[in-house]
Design an enzyme around this catalytic site. Sequence first.
Site, short mmCIF file in Angstrom:
data_model
loop_
_atom_site.label_atom_id
_atom_site.label_comp_id
_atom_site.label_asym_id
_atom_site.label_seq_id
_atom_site.Cartn_x
_atom_site.Cartn_y
_atom_site.Cartn_z
N MET A 242 0.85 -1.19 0.00
CA MET A 242 0.00 0.00 0.00
C MET A 242 0.88 1.23 0.00
O MET A 242 2.07 1.16 0.29
CB MET A 242 -0.90 0.02 1.25
CG MET A 242 -1.82 -1.17 1.39
SD MET A 242 -2.39 -1.37 3.11
CE MET A 242 -0.88 -1.98 3.90
N ASP A 285 -11.84 -3.59 14.42
CA ASP A 285 -10.72 -3.51 15.36
C ASP A 285 -10.55 -2.08 15.85
O ASP A 285 -10.19 -1.19 15.07
CB ASP A 285 -9.44 -3.99 14.67
CG ASP A 285 -8.27 -4.08 15.64
OD1 ASP A 285 -8.41 -3.66 16.79
OD2 ASP A 285 -7.21 -4.59 15.23
#
Length: 439
Positions: A242, A285
């Site tokens: 990324m 999360d």
Amino acid sequence: MKSTKQRSIPTSRLSRFGKLGSLASGVAANMLVDGVKQLTQGNSVTLKDLMLQPKNINQLADKLSQLRGAAMKMGQLLSMDAGEILPPELADLLAKLRSEANHMPHKQLLAVVKENYGNDWLDSFSHFELTPFAAASIGQVHEAYAINGDKLAVKVQYPGISDSIGSDVDNVATLLKISQLLPKQINLDELLSEAKKQLHIEADYQQEADFLQRYQRHLQDSDDFIIPKLYPQLSTNRCLAMAFMNGMAIDACVDLPQAQRDFICEKLIALFLQELFDFKLLQSDPNFANYLFQVDCNKIVLLDFGASRDIPRHISQGYQALLSGAVLANTEQMFAAAQQIGFFDGHVGEKQKQHIIDIFKVATEPLRFVGEFDFGETQIAAEIKDASLKMNLQKDEWHTPPVDALYVHRKLGGLYMLASKLKAKVNANRLFQPYLISP
């Protein structure tokens, strides 16, 4: 901050089990020595007290950290799902596992990248930093540069993690059951089943790439959030490339002006509502490390989509009705919505149902408050924990809700914790108004 500790990760099931076996024997030896010592001094001892000796706690932390993967993730799940009813020593130990991990030695790292990119793997990059700048339970993250000069963050999964999830979870569970460290009211079997499912999802980096791209589509017109660009040609099931993102750690924003702290928490709470009711896709999360804040442009960077979950329509609709009932002070609507979500079954008595609704009323206080709710002055997190602890102690009357509901609560609880840490003031009631429905 780059991790400086290297430790080889056992990759075979036998070697991983051996690590836990050596842990069990080491703890048993410590308990024998300490038990004899206490008895010779005329002191009464219990198995639990012997298990909670600092040397045993440290050995447990060391082994789980060395194994990483499911073993370490199990500790993280327990610390977040059951931290309020665990012995303080064990809760503190497990909490450390959320932020501490050693990284792979270079030899092991090179074996992983060659397996994923081929022997000429360096031809895919103009530079690849061998020391990671972040390490966690499933993998570690390296700074790199693409051939065209783009700066990257490449997440590399630890070897053997995916193949050992089932056995790791079962082995850790056996250790915990034998140790008698866990309170009886914790439904460990259900937690184990969910841990395995979640870990298999998180270990599939192609799945995470898909989640990332879905969030990009949902937020493509947003002026408030940044999603890292995915480099699919450099991504595999075990490596995820990324764009490298700069920004301030979100929990380090405590010294920013009030307006910016309010902005951060307002936008994240608004995003949570969008995830739950519009996207029906939740990044579940609540770890603070999953966010960065770019102060100069007032944008929030969203990181790590491995724990994303699709939310079933009936769960989404149930929570919309539940929160609406709380805002409208309509207890009957809240009862019906809780039933739809799955909080009640035939074994839950009326007194227990009311207790659950009372907890929801506490949890929805920021939504019910008209005006800016001051998270810095509230004790809402402690109140929810106290109420939940009392309910958990009545295990024979409690019905475990759907797993999706537990993840919704975890995410919201994490946002409350962040808002409290940043002492933010947020008009959550106004944010919820577009979703308000009457019975």
